[in-house]
Motif scaffolding. Structure first.
Motif, PDB file in Angstrom:
ATOM      1  N   LEU A   1      -6.445  -6.600  -6.436  1.00  0.00           N
ATOM      2  CA  LEU A   1      -5.960  -5.392  -5.994  1.00  0.00           C
ATOM      3  C   LEU A   1      -5.668  -5.215  -4.599  1.00  0.00           C
ATOM      4  O   LEU A   1      -4.758  -5.012  -4.244  1.00  0.00           O
TER       5      LEU A   1
ATOM      6  N   TYR B   1      -7.079   0.835 -11.388  1.00  0.00           N
ATOM      7  CA  TYR B   1      -6.670   1.049  -9.850  1.00  0.00           C
ATOM      8  C   TYR B   1      -7.982   1.107  -9.274  1.00  0.00           C
ATOM      9  O   TYR B   1      -8.922   1.279  -9.539  1.00  0.00           O
TER      10      TYR B   1
ATOM     11  N   ASP C   1      -1.221  -1.385  -6.373  1.00  0.00           N
ATOM     12  CA  ASP C   1      -1.535   0.119  -6.739  1.00  0.00           C
ATOM     13  C   ASP C   1      -2.323   0.073  -8.009  1.00  0.00           C
ATOM     14  O   ASP C   1      -2.897   1.026  -8.141  1.00  0.00           O
ATOM     15  N   VAL C   2      -1.632  -0.431  -9.199  1.00  0.00           N
ATOM     16  CA  VAL C   2      -2.118  -0.362 -10.434  1.00  0.00           C
ATOM     17  C   VAL C   2      -1.809  -1.724 -11.320  1.00  0.00           C
ATOM     18  O   VAL C   2      -0.953  -2.351 -11.198  1.00  0.00           O
TER      19      VAL C   2
END
Length: 318
Positions: A134, A271, A140-141
């Motif tokens: 990430l 996240y 972001d997610v």
């Protein structure tokens, strides 16, 4: 009186897994973070973290303090964020990592519904079955399936799915139906690549949990290719029913050993942090979770416990 800023900093260190990670996230020097944690330990009169050159480990006192304080600190952060974002509309880019076959079972038209409801949001999908980094990839997610999740990420479980054994009519015409779980060992099974060339399937059925070591002549590292290979008659696969259901219904695949499969595998949205989560990301998370549950893609499941680094007792058990 405890300094709540130091307590919040402690929570960030636990979730980040190191002083450096918390410092980067908060935009402050690492030695400042360390100094504040030392001050908190002195005020409490206990050691919260065991330090080493490679990792931080929670002491028993630290684990208890984190469990008691993390939710309260998060509640304060959430309340401040809600006040700060009141009246603001979701806007900006949301970069999403998802499995390669995500849009085979989550119709892309649903994303059109989301974009129509949030005209100032842009979506960018990174699709693949490799686990995305990430931070390095600017995600972001991420939407992930399975049980292995990084303890430093915030994970919200959307629900669970069931995997079943399937094969094509052409394969079964040539090789016959397996009569038992043990019989799978003598069939061509399509599995993810491993150095050993074999995989162990743990199946739950009327007889309880049974394990069988399987192998085959075709391996692939994406769910979509495993499905395509199964449809092409290359062997038997253990695949999520949310993916195979349309093919079973249309007669292109046959479910084998009914009542046997894997239960309770989770689908999560993950996240980096709840802290100051952009409204666009929050809107996407809530929309996706609600859509998957409302449309019956997954079965409801309770949310997982708050993420964090491993406690000393967990580390010793490994």
């Amino acid at each position: 009186m405890l300094d709540l800023n130091d307590v919040a900093l402690f929570v960030h260190v636990v979730r980040g897994g190191s002083f450096a990670a918390a410092a980067r996230q908060l935009g402050m020097p690492s030695n400042t973070v360390s100094r504040h944690i030392q001050a908190l330990e002195q005020q409490l009169g206990v050691r919260l973290l065991q330090r080493s050159t490679r990792r931080l480990t929670l002491t028993d006192a630290g684990s208890n303090f984190y469990a008691r304080s993390a939710d309260q600190i998060q509640a304060l952060a959430d309340a401040a964020q809600e006040v700060g974002e009141a009246g603001q509309r979701a806007s900006g880019k949301v970069r999403v990592a998802a499995p390669a076959d995500f849009f085979r079972w989550f119709p892309v038209a649903w994303m059109g519904d989301f974009l129509a409801a949030h005209p100032k949001v842009r979506l960018e999908f990174v699709l693949g079955d490799d686990k995305a980094d990430l931070i390095a990839q600017g995600i972001d997610v991420a939407i992930r399936a399975g049980m292995e999740l990084e303890p430093t990420l915030v994970a919200r479980q959307i629900g669970t799915f069931h995997s079943t054994l399937v094969a094509s009519p052409d394969y079964l015409a040539g090789r016959g139906l397996p009569a038992s779980v043990a019989a799978l060992a003598s069939h061509d099974c399509i599995v993810l690549p491993r150095a050993s060339g074999t995989a162990v399937w743990q199946l739950t059925g009327p007889e309880g949990v049974q394990e069988v070591e399987v192998t085959g002549r075709f391996h692939a590292n994406t769910i979509q290719v495993l499905l395509d290979a199964t449809l092409a008659g290359l062997g038997i696969s253990l695949l999520p029913s949310l993916i195979t259901a349309p093919y079973v219904r249309d007669g292109e695949l046959v479910e084998l050993l009914p009542g046997h499969g894997t239960d309770g595998l989770g689908i999560h949205i993950v996240y980096l942090s709840r802290r100051q989560l952009p409204r666009a990301v929050t809107a996407f998370v809530e929309f996706t979770m609600k859509k998957m549950l409302d449309e019956g893609l997954v079965l409801p499941a309770p949310a997982p416990p708050a993420p964090g680094i491993h406690s000393a007792s967990e580390a010793s058990s490994r």
